[in-house]
Design a protein around this motif. Sequence first.
Motif, PDB file in Angstrom:
ATOM      1  N   CYS A   1       1.384  45.580 -13.390  1.00  0.00           N
ATOM      2  CA  CYS A   1       1.525  46.568 -14.452  1.00  0.00           C
ATOM      3  C   CYS A   1       0.726  46.079 -15.652  1.00  0.00           C
ATOM      4  CB  CYS A   1       2.999  46.749 -14.821  1.00  0.00           C
ATOM      5  SG  CYS A   1       3.275  47.947 -16.146  1.00  0.00           S
ATOM      6  N   VAL A   2      -0.072  46.960 -16.222  1.00  0.00           N
ATOM      7  CA  VAL A   2      -0.852  46.626 -17.408  1.00  0.00           C
ATOM      8  C   VAL A   2      -0.946  47.872 -18.283  1.00  0.00           C
ATOM      9  CG1 VAL A   2      -3.107  47.137 -16.369  1.00  0.00           C
ATOM     10  CG2 VAL A   2      -2.977  45.524 -18.240  1.00  0.00           C
ATOM     11  N   VAL A   3      -0.917  47.662 -19.602  1.00  0.00           N
ATOM     12  CA  VAL A   3      -1.107  48.749 -20.561  1.00  0.00           C
ATOM     13  C   VAL A   3      -2.400  48.468 -21.323  1.00  0.00           C
ATOM     14  CG1 VAL A   3      -0.209  49.937 -22.603  1.00  0.00           C
ATOM     15  CG2 VAL A   3       1.363  49.168 -20.809  1.00  0.00           C
ATOM     16  N   VAL A   4      -3.297  49.459 -21.318  1.00  0.00           N
ATOM     17  CA  VAL A   4      -4.568  49.352 -22.030  1.00  0.00           C
ATOM     18  C   VAL A   4      -4.507  50.297 -23.226  1.00  0.00           C
ATOM     19  CG1 VAL A   4      -7.075  49.608 -21.865  1.00  0.00           C
ATOM     20  CG2 VAL A   4      -5.765  48.865 -19.858  1.00  0.00           C
ATOM     21  N   HIS A   5      -4.792  49.772 -24.414  1.00  0.00           N
ATOM     22  CA  HIS A   5      -4.781  50.554 -25.647  1.00  0.00           C
ATOM     23  C   HIS A   5      -6.224  50.665 -26.151  1.00  0.00           C
ATOM     24  CE1 HIS A   5      -3.211  52.107 -29.450  1.00  0.00           C
ATOM     25  NE2 HIS A   5      -4.145  51.370 -30.020  1.00  0.00           N
TER      26      HIS A   5
ATOM     27  N   PHE B   1      -0.834  59.815 -25.638  1.00  0.00           N
ATOM     28  CA  PHE B   1      -1.544  60.052 -26.893  1.00  0.00           C
ATOM     29  C   PHE B   1      -0.478  60.355 -27.940  1.00  0.00           C
ATOM     30  CE2 PHE B   1      -3.518  63.120 -29.870  1.00  0.00           C
ATOM     31  CZ  PHE B   1      -4.520  62.309 -30.380  1.00  0.00           C
ATOM     32  N   ALA B   2      -0.535  59.681 -29.067  1.00  0.00           N
ATOM     33  CA  ALA B   2       0.451  59.865 -30.134  1.00  0.00           C
ATOM     34  C   ALA B   2       1.867  59.660 -29.587  1.00  0.00           C
ATOM     35  CB  ALA B   2       0.303  61.236 -30.779  1.00  0.00           C
ATOM     36  N   ASP B   3       2.034  58.629 -28.773  1.00  0.00           N
ATOM     37  CA  ASP B   3       3.327  58.262 -28.187  1.00  0.00           C
ATOM     38  C   ASP B   3       3.931  59.354 -27.297  1.00  0.00           C
ATOM     39  OD1 ASP B   3       3.360  55.711 -29.329  1.00  0.00           O
ATOM     40  OD2 ASP B   3       4.143  56.505 -31.216  1.00  0.00           O
ATOM     41  N   THR B   4       3.093  60.235 -26.774  1.00  0.00           N
ATOM     42  CA  THR B   4       3.540  61.305 -25.883  1.00  0.00           C
ATOM     43  C   THR B   4       2.727  61.244 -24.602  1.00  0.00           C
ATOM     44  OG1 THR B   4       4.055  62.703 -27.779  1.00  0.00           O
ATOM     45  CG2 THR B   4       3.839  63.803 -25.649  1.00  0.00           C
TER      46      THR B   4
ATOM     47  N   GLU C   1      -5.995  57.293 -30.795  1.00  0.00           N
ATOM     48  CA  GLU C   1      -5.517  56.138 -30.047  1.00  0.00           C
ATOM     49  C   GLU C   1      -4.740  56.569 -28.803  1.00  0.00           C
ATOM     50  OE1 GLU C   1      -3.557  53.392 -32.620  1.00  0.00           O
ATOM     51  OE2 GLU C   1      -5.234  53.386 -34.026  1.00  0.00           O
ATOM     52  N   TYR C   2      -5.055  55.919 -27.694  1.00  0.00           N
ATOM     53  CA  TYR C   2      -4.454  56.201 -26.394  1.00  0.00           C
ATOM     54  C   TYR C   2      -3.892  54.922 -25.796  1.00  0.00           C
ATOM     55  CZ  TYR C   2      -6.727  60.786 -26.234  1.00  0.00           C
ATOM     56  OH  TYR C   2      -7.112  62.080 -26.496  1.00  0.00           O
TER      57      TYR C   2
ATOM     58  N   LEU D   1      -6.475  66.383 -40.439  1.00  0.00           N
ATOM     59  CA  LEU D   1      -7.759  66.735 -39.830  1.00  0.00           C
ATOM     60  C   LEU D   1      -7.997  65.898 -38.572  1.00  0.00           C
ATOM     61  CD1 LEU D   1     -10.057  67.185 -42.931  1.00  0.00           C
ATOM     62  CD2 LEU D   1      -9.367  68.942 -41.296  1.00  0.00           C
ATOM     63  N   ARG D   2      -7.613  64.631 -38.642  1.00  0.00           N
ATOM     64  CA  ARG D   2      -7.793  63.766 -37.471  1.00  0.00           C
ATOM     65  C   ARG D   2      -6.981  64.290 -36.281  1.00  0.00           C
ATOM     66  NH1 ARG D   2      -7.403  57.232 -37.275  1.00  0.00           N
ATOM     67  NH2 ARG D   2      -7.963  57.056 -35.100  1.00  0.00           N
ATOM     68  N   ARG D   3      -5.769  64.730 -36.521  1.00  0.00           N
ATOM     69  CA  ARG D   3      -4.930  65.269 -35.456  1.00  0.00           C
ATOM     70  C   ARG D   3      -5.500  66.572 -34.902  1.00  0.00           C
ATOM     71  NH1 ARG D   3      -0.542  62.276 -33.554  1.00  0.00           N
ATOM     72  NH2 ARG D   3       0.169  60.988 -35.239  1.00  0.00           N
ATOM     73  N   LEU D   4      -6.076  67.404 -35.761  1.00  0.00           N
ATOM     74  CA  LEU D   4      -6.590  68.712 -35.334  1.00  0.00           C
ATOM     75  C   LEU D   4      -7.866  68.591 -34.521  1.00  0.00           C
ATOM     76  CD1 LEU D   4      -5.952  70.835 -38.532  1.00  0.00           C
ATOM     77  CD2 LEU D   4      -4.675  70.884 -36.378  1.00  0.00           C
ATOM     78  N   PHE D   5      -8.682  67.623 -34.850  1.00  0.00           N
ATOM     79  CA  PHE D   5      -9.961  67.488 -34.168  1.00  0.00           C
ATOM     80  C   PHE D   5      -9.949  66.283 -33.291  1.00  0.00           C
ATOM     81  CE2 PHE D   5     -10.802  70.028 -37.870  1.00  0.00           C
ATOM     82  CZ  PHE D   5     -11.529  71.062 -37.367  1.00  0.00           C
TER      83      PHE D   5
END
Length: 181
Positions: free
Chosen positions: A131-135, A73-76, A114-115, A177-181
């Motif tokens: 190997c697969v990456v799902v966004h 999440f958020a590149d982490t 976004e995940y 606000l998007r990051r906080l909630f």
Amino acid sequence: MRGLLAAVALVAALGGASAFTWTPCDADKVPFTPDVVQLTPDPPQAGGSVTFVIKGNAVHDVPHGLISINVSFADTQIYEEVDDLCSKTSCPIKTGPIDITYVQDLPPIAPPGEYDVEVVARGVDDEELMCVVVHFEMLPPSFVQALLPGAWLGKGGGGRAAARVGAALPAAARRLLRRLF
């Protein structure tokens, strides 16, 4: 009252959720390249469950192996799980069609946004099989969405008032606000 206005603004700022995407990783180096990836529901919702189904063809038999799931999440990276591959598909895996199914309960406190989920299957000799990456974009829990029915998927139902409040906020405030909630 300000808390309610912040929540209303947040809902307006997030808008509609988009469909998921997926990409194979190491496609030229692995014996199983996915043909189809399904995500149900799309978009997933915090507090619910999500199912990933990965379909393709195995080019050789595999008696058993491991599957790892890495969530970012958020590149982490925020979550990692390693499990028996045979708990997600039928083993032994024979040459030909294969379906891998992964079901996960999502915590209700998972932040909307976004995940990326990387799914890697390995054989008994640690050979990378697939190997697969799902966004995808995660929606907030239903009790948050109930504040403004329909605003999350662009269906109206309270979205006009939220849009007026959200439009009054600077873009940086909406992102915060998007990051906080």
